[in-house]
Design a protein around this motif. Structure first.
Motif, PDB file in Angstrom:
ATOM      1  N   LEU A 119      52.918  32.986  43.174  1.00  0.00           N
ATOM      2  CA  LEU A 119      52.552  34.346  42.791  1.00  0.00           C
ATOM      3  C   LEU A 119      51.054  34.548  42.871  1.00  0.00           C
ATOM      4  O   LEU A 119      50.571  35.520  43.475  1.00  0.00           O
ATOM      5  CB  LEU A 119      53.037  34.647  41.373  1.00  0.00           C
ATOM      6  CG  LEU A 119      52.533  35.984  40.787  1.00  0.00           C
ATOM      7  CD1 LEU A 119      53.010  37.172  41.609  1.00  0.00           C
ATOM      8  CD2 LEU A 119      52.945  36.122  39.325  1.00  0.00           C
ATOM      9  N   PHE A 120      50.282  33.656  42.264  1.00  0.00           N
ATOM     10  CA  PHE A 120      48.827  33.836  42.223  1.00  0.00           C
ATOM     11  C   PHE A 120      48.229  33.853  43.627  1.00  0.00           C
ATOM     12  O   PHE A 120      47.352  34.664  43.927  1.00  0.00           O
ATOM     13  CB  PHE A 120      48.191  32.724  41.398  1.00  0.00           C
ATOM     14  CG  PHE A 120      48.299  32.882  39.897  1.00  0.00           C
ATOM     15  CD1 PHE A 120      49.071  33.882  39.327  1.00  0.00           C
ATOM     16  CD2 PHE A 120      47.623  32.020  39.050  1.00  0.00           C
ATOM     17  CE1 PHE A 120      49.166  34.016  37.950  1.00  0.00           C
ATOM     18  CE2 PHE A 120      47.695  32.145  37.675  1.00  0.00           C
ATOM     19  CZ  PHE A 120      48.473  33.145  37.124  1.00  0.00           C
ATOM     20  N   GLU A 121      48.681  32.940  44.477  1.00  0.00           N
ATOM     21  CA  GLU A 121      48.094  32.866  45.816  1.00  0.00           C
ATOM     22  C   GLU A 121      48.408  34.121  46.626  1.00  0.00           C
ATOM     23  O   GLU A 121      47.535  34.667  47.309  1.00  0.00           O
ATOM     24  CB  GLU A 121      48.593  31.606  46.522  1.00  0.00           C
ATOM     25  CG  GLU A 121      47.981  30.336  45.932  1.00  0.00           C
ATOM     26  CD  GLU A 121      48.678  29.067  46.373  1.00  0.00           C
ATOM     27  OE1 GLU A 121      49.609  29.152  47.218  1.00  0.00           O
ATOM     28  OE2 GLU A 121      48.307  27.985  45.873  1.00  0.00           O
ATOM     29  N   ALA A 145      46.230  25.494  41.069  1.00  0.00           N
ATOM     30  CA  ALA A 145      45.821  25.802  42.443  1.00  0.00           C
ATOM     31  C   ALA A 145      45.797  27.309  42.680  1.00  0.00           C
ATOM     32  O   ALA A 145      44.910  27.826  43.364  1.00  0.00           O
ATOM     33  CB  ALA A 145      46.752  25.114  43.437  1.00  0.00           C
ATOM     34  N   GLY A 146      46.753  28.005  42.110  1.00  0.00           N
ATOM     35  CA  GLY A 146      46.787  29.451  42.273  1.00  0.00           C
ATOM     36  C   GLY A 146      45.604  30.139  41.633  1.00  0.00           C
ATOM     37  O   GLY A 146      45.044  31.090  42.201  1.00  0.00           O
ATOM     38  N   LEU A 147      45.188  29.653  40.471  1.00  0.00           N
ATOM     39  CA  LEU A 147      44.029  30.253  39.812  1.00  0.00           C
ATOM     40  C   LEU A 147      42.764  30.001  40.622  1.00  0.00           C
ATOM     41  O   LEU A 147      41.887  30.867  40.699  1.00  0.00           O
ATOM     42  CB  LEU A 147      43.881  29.708  38.394  1.00  0.00           C
ATOM     43  CG  LEU A 147      43.008  30.556  37.461  1.00  0.00           C
ATOM     44  CD1 LEU A 147      43.692  31.885  37.156  1.00  0.00           C
ATOM     45  CD2 LEU A 147      42.711  29.817  36.167  1.00  0.00           C
ATOM     46  N   ALA A 148      42.672  28.824  41.242  1.00  0.00           N
ATOM     47  CA  ALA A 148      41.524  28.552  42.110  1.00  0.00           C
ATOM     48  C   ALA A 148      41.487  29.530  43.279  1.00  0.00           C
ATOM     49  O   ALA A 148      40.413  30.012  43.669  1.00  0.00           O
ATOM     50  CB  ALA A 148      41.586  27.114  42.619  1.00  0.00           C
ATOM     51  N   ALA A 149      42.660  29.868  43.830  1.00  0.00           N
ATOM     52  CA  ALA A 149      42.723  30.845  44.924  1.00  0.00           C
ATOM     53  C   ALA A 149      42.277  32.224  44.449  1.00  0.00           C
ATOM     54  O   ALA A 149      41.583  32.953  45.174  1.00  0.00           O
ATOM     55  CB  ALA A 149      44.142  30.906  45.485  1.00  0.00           C
ATOM     56  N   VAL A 150      42.677  32.590  43.255  1.00  0.00           N
ATOM     57  CA  VAL A 150      42.259  33.878  42.688  1.00  0.00           C
ATOM     58  C   VAL A 150      40.740  33.952  42.585  1.00  0.00           C
ATOM     59  O   VAL A 150      40.114  34.954  42.973  1.00  0.00           O
ATOM     60  CB  VAL A 150      42.916  34.087  41.307  1.00  0.00           C
ATOM     61  CG1 VAL A 150      42.314  35.312  40.601  1.00  0.00           C
ATOM     62  CG2 VAL A 150      44.421  34.250  41.449  1.00  0.00           C
ATOM     63  N   ARG A 151      40.141  32.900  42.086  1.00  0.00           N
ATOM     64  CA  ARG A 151      38.686  32.902  41.910  1.00  0.00           C
ATOM     65  C   ARG A 151      37.958  32.901  43.259  1.00  0.00           C
ATOM     66  O   ARG A 151      36.928  33.563  43.411  1.00  0.00           O
ATOM     67  CB  ARG A 151      38.248  31.722  41.053  1.00  0.00           C
ATOM     68  CG  ARG A 151      38.920  31.717  39.663  1.00  0.00           C
ATOM     69  CD  ARG A 151      38.131  30.894  38.667  1.00  0.00           C
ATOM     70  NE  ARG A 151      36.969  31.636  38.189  1.00  0.00           N
ATOM     71  CZ  ARG A 151      35.959  31.080  37.545  1.00  0.00           C
ATOM     72  NH1 ARG A 151      35.932  29.775  37.351  1.00  0.00           N
ATOM     73  NH2 ARG A 151      34.952  31.806  37.114  1.00  0.00           N
ATOM     74  N   ARG A 152      38.489  32.182  44.228  1.00  0.00           N
ATOM     75  CA  ARG A 152      37.867  32.196  45.558  1.00  0.00           C
ATOM     76  C   ARG A 152      37.910  33.591  46.170  1.00  0.00           C
ATOM     77  O   ARG A 152      37.000  33.973  46.919  1.00  0.00           O
ATOM     78  CB  ARG A 152      38.579  31.209  46.494  1.00  0.00           C
ATOM     79  CG  ARG A 152      38.266  29.754  46.224  1.00  0.00           C
ATOM     80  CD  ARG A 152      38.704  28.875  47.378  1.00  0.00           C
ATOM     81  NE  ARG A 152      40.136  28.978  47.643  1.00  0.00           N
ATOM     82  CZ  ARG A 152      41.056  28.208  47.084  1.00  0.00           C
ATOM     83  NH1 ARG A 152      40.698  27.268  46.211  1.00  0.00           N
ATOM     84  NH2 ARG A 152      42.326  28.353  47.394  1.00  0.00           N
ATOM     85  N   ALA A 153      38.951  34.348  45.872  1.00  0.00           N
ATOM     86  CA  ALA A 153      39.104  35.698  46.419  1.00  0.00           C
ATOM     87  C   ALA A 153      38.306  36.743  45.635  1.00  0.00           C
ATOM     88  O   ALA A 153      38.324  37.919  45.987  1.00  0.00           O
ATOM     89  CB  ALA A 153      40.578  36.091  46.448  1.00  0.00           C
TER      90      ALA A 153
END
Length: 208
Positions: A119-121, A145-153
């Motif tokens: 979901l996060f990604e 891992a999904g939260l890391a993707a959120v922050r990168r975006a």
């Protein structure tokens, strides 16, 4: 550490909220979702780890307790503001680029389907800086891992303070992997979510 000024969340840029929870998550969501006021301007997408063998009554239970509409997500459903969408048991929940929902039976992630990372990604790819992602209590590393993707975006990341969680493993893993813009107790988080109704514009999925 929580920011001194809640407006640092940049609510004017938010277009959606995504929440992930596991062990202890029903009670945690019970501290957050019923506090959302009628007219809440953002869609809320929820993944809670569920047993795959039986239908879930969560959406119906929370719909009876909430001022906003709560239902189980359906494949190809357009995302609407002021609506809470629960991932169904045994399906991943994704956000498509056209701001519709998708359900997937792709393999489990970290033994979970639905998985928070999925979901996060997908939501971070669709909403970028317009996404607020929240990791709550849980006993796995799903969501990190999904939260890391959120922050990168460029999105905003909140994590439940591990010491206040029924199961601290998941929020602690998220903090190690991704950090956070803020950590909160459920009480603090619920109050801040409610204030988004005053500062965030109506969101119809698109960043415009």
């Amino acid at each position: 550490m929580a920011p001194e000024d809640p407006t640092c969340v940049a609510a004017a840029h938010l277009r959606a909220v995504a929440i992930g929870a596991s062990a202890g998550g029903v009670d945690a969501l019970g501290a957050l979702l019923p506090g959302l006021p009628a007219g809440f301007p953002l869609p809320v997408l929820v993944v809670l780890h569920l047993p795959p063998q039986r239908p879930s009554q969560l959406a119906a239970m929370f719909n009876a307790r909430c001022a906003v509409d709560v239902h189980e997500a359906q494949d190809k459903e357009p995302i609407r503001p002021g609506t809470v969408y629960f991932a169904p048991p045994d399906y991943h929940l994704l956000v498509e680029p056209d701001f519709t929902l998708a359900l997937s039976v792709d393999p489990p992630v970290l033994y979970s389907r639905p998985a928070i990372d999925v979901l996060f990604e997908s939501a971070s790819a669709a909403y970028a800086e317009g996404l607020l992602a929240i990791v709550l209590t849980g006993a796995s590393h799903d969501g990190a891992a999904g939260l890391a993707a959120v922050r990168r975006a460029g999105g905003t990341a909140w994590v439940q303070q591990p010491a206040s969680a029924a199961s601290p493993v998941m929020p602690a893993a998220a903090l190690r992997a991704a950090g956070a813009d803020a950590t909160y107790t459920l009480s603090e988080m619920g109050k801040l979510l409610a204030t988004l109704a005053e500062s965030a514009p109506p969101a119809h999925g698109r960043l415009n």
